[in-house]
Design a protein around this motif. Structure first.
Motif, PDB file in Angstrom:
ATOM      1  N   SER A 136       0.853  -1.194   0.000  1.00 19.70           N
ATOM      2  CA  SER A 136       0.000   0.000   0.000  1.00 19.70           C
ATOM      3  C   SER A 136       0.886   1.239   0.000  1.00 19.70           C
ATOM      4  O   SER A 136       2.041   1.200   0.414  1.00 19.70           O
ATOM      5  CB  SER A 136      -0.928   0.011   1.221  1.00 19.70           C
ATOM      6  OG  SER A 136      -0.184   0.043   2.423  1.00 19.70           O
ATOM      7  N   MET A 137       0.307   2.349  -0.460  1.00 17.97           N
ATOM      8  CA  MET A 137       1.062   3.595  -0.528  1.00 17.97           C
ATOM      9  C   MET A 137       0.136   4.740  -0.138  1.00 17.97           C
ATOM     10  O   MET A 137      -0.973   4.866  -0.646  1.00 17.97           O
ATOM     11  CB  MET A 137       1.606   3.812  -1.935  1.00 17.97           C
ATOM     12  CG  MET A 137       2.425   5.094  -2.089  1.00 17.97           C
ATOM     13  SD  MET A 137       3.377   5.147  -3.630  1.00 17.97           S
ATOM     14  CE  MET A 137       2.072   5.080  -4.846  1.00 17.97           C
ATOM     15  N   THR A 138       0.572   5.560   0.818  1.00 23.63           N
ATOM     16  CA  THR A 138      -0.182   6.734   1.239  1.00 23.63           C
ATOM     17  C   THR A 138       0.770   7.918   1.287  1.00 23.63           C
ATOM     18  O   THR A 138       1.628   7.984   2.178  1.00 23.63           O
ATOM     19  CB  THR A 138      -0.808   6.525   2.639  1.00 23.63           C
ATOM     20  OG1 THR A 138      -1.575   5.315   2.628  1.00 23.63           O
ATOM     21  CG2 THR A 138      -1.702   7.688   3.006  1.00 23.63           C
ATOM     22  N   GLN A 172       5.278   4.230   1.799  1.00 29.55           N
ATOM     23  CA  GLN A 172       4.987   2.988   1.080  1.00 29.55           C
ATOM     24  C   GLN A 172       5.222   1.829   2.033  1.00 29.55           C
ATOM     25  O   GLN A 172       6.223   1.803   2.749  1.00 29.55           O
ATOM     26  CB  GLN A 172       5.889   2.870  -0.145  1.00 29.55           C
ATOM     27  CG  GLN A 172       5.718   4.029  -1.115  1.00 29.55           C
ATOM     28  CD  GLN A 172       6.871   4.134  -2.090  1.00 29.55           C
ATOM     29  OE1 GLN A 172       7.085   3.253  -2.894  1.00 29.55           O
ATOM     30  NE2 GLN A 172       7.617   5.233  -2.009  1.00 29.55           N
ATOM     31  N   LEU A 173       4.305   0.879   2.039  1.00 28.94           N
ATOM     32  CA  LEU A 173       4.365  -0.191   3.034  1.00 28.94           C
ATOM     33  C   LEU A 173       4.089  -1.531   2.375  1.00 28.94           C
ATOM     34  O   LEU A 173       3.141  -1.674   1.611  1.00 28.94           O
ATOM     35  CB  LEU A 173       3.330   0.099   4.132  1.00 28.94           C
ATOM     36  CG  LEU A 173       3.228  -0.882   5.305  1.00 28.94           C
ATOM     37  CD1 LEU A 173       2.865  -0.129   6.578  1.00 28.94           C
ATOM     38  CD2 LEU A 173       2.172  -1.956   5.038  1.00 28.94           C
ATOM     39  N   MET A 214       4.688  -8.134  10.176  1.00 25.94           N
ATOM     40  CA  MET A 214       5.980  -7.544   9.843  1.00 25.94           C
ATOM     41  C   MET A 214       5.859  -6.736   8.554  1.00 25.94           C
ATOM     42  O   MET A 214       5.401  -7.251   7.540  1.00 25.94           O
ATOM     43  CB  MET A 214       7.025  -8.652   9.665  1.00 25.94           C
ATOM     44  CG  MET A 214       8.449  -8.156   9.500  1.00 25.94           C
ATOM     45  SD  MET A 214       9.598  -9.540   9.233  1.00 25.94           S
ATOM     46  CE  MET A 214       9.198 -10.611  10.602  1.00 25.94           C
ATOM     47  N   ASN A 215       6.247  -5.460   8.627  1.00 26.31           N
ATOM     48  CA  ASN A 215       6.147  -4.571   7.472  1.00 26.31           C
ATOM     49  C   ASN A 215       7.500  -3.973   7.115  1.00 26.31           C
ATOM     50  O   ASN A 215       8.275  -3.621   8.003  1.00 26.31           O
ATOM     51  CB  ASN A 215       5.201  -3.393   7.777  1.00 26.31           C
ATOM     52  CG  ASN A 215       3.804  -3.833   8.148  1.00 26.31           C
ATOM     53  OD1 ASN A 215       3.289  -4.797   7.592  1.00 26.31           O
ATOM     54  ND2 ASN A 215       3.187  -3.127   9.076  1.00 26.31           N
TER      55      ASN A 215
END
Length: 299
Positions: free
Chosen positions: A82-84, A88-89, A100-101
């Protein structure tokens, strides 16, 4: 910040989310064995094990393997990504003990930073879980530390210090009692290991004034429902009124109130009934919000 609700259940699969190319790293078998064992796992007391995971090179290995797969197939998709804004994750791994990220903070993608050279305000909130943060790339980054008010007192946030980050630095941030923010002019990459959720709703604070600016739900279902009702309210979608109204009876108080306030934006006259209903809600925060709303809009 992305918070995953991880609840250990007896008999649940130890590895809930993992790509096959990640599974081949040696540390994964140790993670799986620990997640499958009957040994109690107190996240805050597991710093040695969490450090071993972080220093095993799993994050770097996963990125390299993903690149190999992507180069071989034009259809390859990086799952759980995902990206906000500038964050970015990639959720690398979820077990019945923790998630875990890999988190990449890249200020160059923040148009506001580029446009005026200033640091934009943002929201700060304590973590809903104990979080172990390991810095992979941290050139010149600063960690700003905050502490929250005493339990039972009105929500408050006070700055408690700052720390210059370096590659390989690790820290454990306790749930609910502390908060952090990152300041960086270069790309900051961290591995973040997140324990089970301990709180369903968290206060948010303005980064400049540190004043309370609202609340955020850590429950994934509640967050999705809020996003959908908010979007329909933005559309002023009258046809969705009844569907949103049904959520004013939802089990989560956070969902009940968000449904009521979003109804106000769609049709204020019809929404008044649901705000009045909220005056008798079982949760104090909903009753208080409804009272304030009645004074502002209907007095």
């Amino acid at each position: 910040m992305n918070i995953l609700r991880v609840q250990p259940n007896k008999g649940e699969m130890a590895l809930i989310i993992i790509d096959e190319f990640v599974r081949s790293h040696p540390i994964v078998s140790e993670i799986e064995a620990r997640a499958d064992s009957e040994i109690p796992f107190n996240f805050a007391s597991e710093r040695v094990f969490l450090t071993k995971i972080a220093e095993s090179g799993l994050a770097q290995y996963a990125v390299r393997q993903a690149l190999i797969h992507a180069s071989k197939s034009d259809d390859f998709q990086l799952s759980n990504f995902s990206m906000t804004g500038s964050i970015q994750l990639w959720t690398l791994l979820v077990t019945n003990l923790f998630a875990m990220n890999i988190v990449i903070r890249d200020p160059s993608t923040d148009a506001q930073n580029i446009g005026n050279g200033s640091r934009p305000s943002f929201r700060i909130q304590p973590y809903a879980s104990d979080v172990f943060i390991h810095t992979i790339k941290a050139d010149g980054a600063l960690l700003h530390q905050y502490r929250t008010g005493e339990a039972g007192a009105p929500p408050s946030l006070v700055k408690s210090g700052q720390q210059k980050l370096a590659n390989g630095v690790s820290m454990l941030i306790p749930a609910m009692t502390q908060a952090v923010s990152f300041e960086t002019e270069d790309v900051l990459i961290t591995l973040e290991i997140i324990g089970p959720t301990k709180q369903t709703v968290l206060p948010m604070f303005d980064s400049d004034s540190l004043r309370l600016s609202g609340y955020i739900s850590t429950d994934p279902t509640a967050s999705r429902l809020e996003l959908l009702t908010y979007t329909l309210a933005e559309f002023r979608d009258v046809e969705s009124f009844e569907q949103i109204a049904a959520l004013t009876d939802h089990r989560e108080h956070y969902v009940r109130w968000n449904a009521a306030r979003h109804l106000l934006r769609i049709d204020p006259s019809r929404a008044r009934h649901y705000v009045e209903k909220a005056l008798g809600d079982t949760h104090e925060e909903v009753r208080d919000a409804a009272q304030t709303t009645m004074k502002l809009f209907f007095s």
